[in-house]
Design an enzyme around this catalytic site. Structure first.
Site, PDB file in Angstrom:
ATOM      1  N   HIS A 113       0.864  -1.167   0.180  1.00 58.29           N
ATOM      2  CA  HIS A 113      -0.089  -0.026  -0.048  1.00 58.29           C
ATOM      3  C   HIS A 113       0.753   1.349  -0.085  1.00 58.29           C
ATOM      4  O   HIS A 113       1.925   1.135   0.602  1.00 58.29           O
ATOM      5  CB  HIS A 113      -0.718   0.018   1.284  1.00 58.29           C
ATOM      6  CG  HIS A 113      -1.791  -1.056   1.403  1.00 58.29           C
ATOM      7  ND1 HIS A 113      -1.336  -2.214   2.165  1.00 58.29           N
ATOM      8  CD2 HIS A 113      -2.944  -1.210   1.235  1.00 58.29           C
ATOM      9  CE1 HIS A 113      -2.562  -3.029   2.373  1.00 58.29           C
ATOM     10  NE2 HIS A 113      -3.351  -2.458   1.756  1.00 58.29           N
ATOM     11  N   ASP A 116       2.189   2.003   3.300  1.00 54.99           N
ATOM     12  CA  ASP A 116       3.159   0.928   4.037  1.00 54.99           C
ATOM     13  C   ASP A 116       4.650   1.395   3.678  1.00 54.99           C
ATOM     14  O   ASP A 116       5.621   1.207   4.599  1.00 54.99           O
ATOM     15  CB  ASP A 116       3.172  -0.443   3.406  1.00 54.99           C
ATOM     16  CG  ASP A 116       1.680  -0.887   3.263  1.00 54.99           C
ATOM     17  OD1 ASP A 116       1.246  -0.603   4.248  1.00 54.99           O
ATOM     18  OD2 ASP A 116       1.345  -1.701   2.490  1.00 54.99           O
ATOM     19  N   GLU A 244     -10.649  -7.368  -4.451  1.00 52.52           N
ATOM     20  CA  GLU A 244     -10.376  -8.452  -3.614  1.00 52.52           C
ATOM     21  C   GLU A 244     -11.642  -8.581  -2.843  1.00 52.52           C
ATOM     22  O   GLU A 244     -12.015  -7.359  -1.955  1.00 52.52           O
ATOM     23  CB  GLU A 244      -9.147  -7.797  -2.784  1.00 52.52           C
ATOM     24  CG  GLU A 244      -8.798  -9.097  -1.735  1.00 52.52           C
ATOM     25  CD  GLU A 244      -7.539  -8.514  -0.896  1.00 52.52           C
ATOM     26  OE1 GLU A 244      -6.370  -8.052  -1.454  1.00 52.52           O
ATOM     27  OE2 GLU A 244      -7.633  -8.810   0.205  1.00 52.52           O
ATOM     28  N   HIS A 283     -10.691 -14.352   3.777  1.00 49.07           N
ATOM     29  CA  HIS A 283     -11.784 -13.676   3.166  1.00 49.07           C
ATOM     30  C   HIS A 283     -12.870 -14.480   2.895  1.00 49.07           C
ATOM     31  O   HIS A 283     -14.064 -14.416   3.104  1.00 49.07           O
ATOM     32  CB  HIS A 283     -11.564 -12.663   2.015  1.00 49.07           C
ATOM     33  CG  HIS A 283     -10.795 -11.550   2.562  1.00 49.07           C
ATOM     34  ND1 HIS A 283     -10.239 -10.418   1.608  1.00 49.07           N
ATOM     35  CD2 HIS A 283     -10.028 -11.159   3.618  1.00 49.07           C
ATOM     36  CE1 HIS A 283      -9.610  -9.680   2.205  1.00 49.07           C
ATOM     37  NE2 HIS A 283      -9.229 -10.150   3.468  1.00 49.07           N
ATOM     38  N   ASP A 321      -5.463 -13.786   9.416  1.00 49.61           N
ATOM     39  CA  ASP A 321      -4.363 -13.460   8.549  1.00 49.61           C
ATOM     40  C   ASP A 321      -3.492 -14.467   9.102  1.00 49.61           C
ATOM     41  O   ASP A 321      -2.112 -13.866   9.075  1.00 49.61           O
ATOM     42  CB  ASP A 321      -4.137 -12.184   8.454  1.00 49.61           C
ATOM     43  CG  ASP A 321      -4.910 -11.387   7.373  1.00 49.61           C
ATOM     44  OD1 ASP A 321      -5.764 -11.840   6.695  1.00 49.61           O
ATOM     45  OD2 ASP A 321      -4.982 -10.045   7.635  1.00 49.61           O
ATOM     46  N   ASP A 351      -0.523 -12.355   2.383  1.00 53.27           N
ATOM     47  CA  ASP A 351      -1.019 -11.221   3.072  1.00 53.27           C
ATOM     48  C   ASP A 351      -1.455 -12.127   4.381  1.00 53.27           C
ATOM     49  O   ASP A 351      -2.759 -12.330   4.699  1.00 53.27           O
ATOM     50  CB  ASP A 351      -2.545 -10.952   2.265  1.00 53.27           C
ATOM     51  CG  ASP A 351      -3.262  -9.680   3.104  1.00 53.27           C
ATOM     52  OD1 ASP A 351      -2.607  -9.206   3.868  1.00 53.27           O
ATOM     53  OD2 ASP A 351      -4.082  -9.357   2.645  1.00 53.27           O
TER      54      ASP A 351
HETATM   55  C1  XUL Z   1      -7.538  -6.728   4.058  1.00 49.37           C
HETATM   56  C2  XUL Z   1      -6.638  -7.063   3.161  1.00 49.37           C
HETATM   57  C3  XUL Z   1      -5.762  -6.083   2.658  1.00 49.37           C
HETATM   58  C4  XUL Z   1      -5.545  -6.080   0.937  1.00 49.37           C
HETATM   59  C5  XUL Z   1      -4.998  -4.928   0.358  1.00 49.37           C
HETATM   60  O1  XUL Z   1      -8.207  -7.757   4.791  1.00 49.37           O
HETATM   61  O2  XUL Z   1      -6.607  -8.217   2.773  1.00 49.37           O
HETATM   62  O3  XUL Z   1      -4.565  -6.366   3.272  1.00 49.37           O
HETATM   63  O4  XUL Z   1      -5.049  -7.221   0.465  1.00 49.37           O
HETATM   64  O5  XUL Z   1      -5.539  -3.721   0.918  1.00 49.37           O
HETATM   65 CO    CO Z   2      -5.654  -9.179   1.213  1.00 45.90          CO
END
Ligand code: XUL
Ligand code: CO
Length: 448
Positions: A113, A116, A244, A283, A321, A351
């Site tokens: 990002h 970041d 995403e 997710h 995560d 991620d």
């Molecule tokens: C949030 C997520 C983010 C995206 C990028 O859950 O997965 O880190 O991958 O913005």
């Molecule tokens: Co992500």
């Protein structure tokens, strides 16, 4: 970009992971925790090297910015690359640490990002200056190491201005600010030769319908994505845009709920030529789907672009995560990916974050090595299942009645409902046919 005084950066000297050597493939018999047991980047599987299959990427945010803070306690990880109080100095140190880890792991890509890379400043002009500075440094590091950018993105969710969304914010001033930020993130991604650009919905969603005009917000989101896409294309960007999906967190209702929702949205708003999906394991499970289901939905639509690798937790319902370690789950995913002919444009981005109590810098290596080997092992298993077992044949046989005769005519659109009813009237009662799920599961287990 505006004409700004550049900030000068110099290359750092410091080694951040001094005890860690180059991570190499040593084979399954190795007991060296700092070696790959399955990931042999040069090994050819199903016509491609493992390196090409996965295009592994390190996620800047979790590995270099996340320090273990949670709602109940402070940061636990005193990463030496975050000690500088000067934002530019800190950004440089962080990038030195990142490139040391990526190159010691021997990985080809990273993802970021905008903020970041360097801390966000107080104004757009200051941010532009900061991003230009760290962008120039990133360019040098990438050239020297041959590490590439899988995708860039903009953080449109952390700053309080985005608490009601970015592109879907009810206040146009916030939408415009988000536009400026995305323009800068796109410029940076293109400058660094980024192969793709990601939109994760962030706070694009809502908490209560009582104060929300959902239709208007969705129209705004689509308009915003068109503007971003048109701008990048006008600047010569040839890569793919990814959405995403995520069902909840941070908003109660996220507009990009799951793969099916996103495919429908992209088609409804005419974005399906330029956008594909970046599917994330945790997710998918938050949406009460399996990862492989979400991948298959994207594949069915011709939109399986990239994946965010991680895993959730069986006992709770938020986005933990964690690094992937479930070979069985990833083998099912690799079956879908291999049958899709691979990922379209993207790769496998970690991620994922080490746990709050994993506080040693080398824990980042164990985490990535474990995740990488999980995927490599799953690829080998999936390839064997597809090519050396009865898996495909058994699945195909379940549909054999559509390969000829009336079934084939039905598939070809040559029967109407009356004809279908006529066929039923003349045939015997349909037999009970087993789906043989346990047999299929045993085949998987044989190769995992
Ligand atoms: C949030 C997520 C983010 C995206 C990028 O859950 O997965 O880190 O991958 O913005
Ligand atoms: Co992500």
């Amino acid at each position: 970009m505006a004409n700004l005084q550049p900030i000068q950066l110099t290359t750092g000297e410091r080694e951040y992971f001094p005890g860690v050597q180059q991570i190499k493939y040593e084979g399954p018999a190795s007991d060296n925790p700092m070696a790959y047991r399955y990931y042999d980047e040069h090994k050819v599987v199903a016509g491609k090297t493992m390196r090409e299959h996965f295009k592994f990427a390190v996620a800047y945010w979790h590995s270099f910015c996340g320090t273990g803070g949670d709602p109940f306690g402070a940061a636990t990880k005193n990463f030496p690359w975050l000690t500088s109080q000067d934002p530019v100095g800190q950004a440089r140190d962080k990038m030195d640490a990142a490139f040391e880890l990526i190159t010691k792991l021997g990985l080809p890509y990273y993802c970021f990002h905008d903020f970041d890379l360097i801390a966000e400043g107080d104004t757009l002009a200051e941010n532009e200056k900061r991003l230009q500075a760290i962008g120039a440094y990133a360019g040098e590091k990438m050239k020297a190491s041959d590490v590439k950018l899988l995708w860039g993105t903009a953080n449109l969710f952390s700053h309080p201005r985005y608490m009601n969304g970015a592109a879907t914010n009810p206040d146009f001033a916030v939408v415009a600010h988000a536009g400026a930020q995305v323009k800068m993130a796109l410029d940076l991604t293109m400058q660094l030769g980024g192969e793709n650009y990601v939109f994760w919905g962030g706070r694009e969603g809502y908490q209560s319908l009582l104060n929300t005009d959902m239709k208007r917000e969705l129209d705004h989101m689509a308009r915003f994505l068109h503007l971003a896409k048109d701008y990048a294309r006008s600047q010569g960007f040839k890569g793919t845009f990814f959405i995403e999906p995520k069902p909840m967190e941070p908003s109660k209702h996220q507009y990009d709920f799951d793969s099916a929702t996103v495919v429908g949205f992209l088609r409804e708003y005419g974005l399906d030529e330029d956008f594909k999906l970046n599917v994330e394991v945790n997710h998918a499970t938050l949406a009460l789907h399996s990862f492989q289901h979400e991948l298959q939905v994207a594949a069915n639509a011709g939109m399986l672009g990239s994946i965010d690798a991680n895993r959730g937790d069986y006992q709770n319902g938020w986005d933990t995560d964690q690094f992937p370690n479930n070979v069985y789950e990833i083998t099912e995913a690799m079956l879908v990916i291999l049958e899709n002919g691979g990922l379209q444009g993207g790769g496998v981005n970690f991620d994922a974050k080490t746990r709050r109590n994993s506080t040693d810098p080398e824990d980042l290596f164990y985490a990535h090595i474990g995740g990488i080997d999980t995927f490599a092992r799953a690829l080998l298993a999936a390839d064997a299942i597809l090519n050396s077992s009865e898996y495909r044949r058994l699945r195909r046989e379940r549909y054999a009645s559509f390969d000829s005769g009336d079934g084939q005519a039905f598939e070809a659109g040559k029967l109407d409902l009356k004809a279908l009813a006529g066929i039923a009237a003349t045939q015997e009662a349909p037999a009970v046919r087993s789906g043989k799920q346990e047999l299929f599961e045993n085949i998987l287990n044989r190769f995992v």
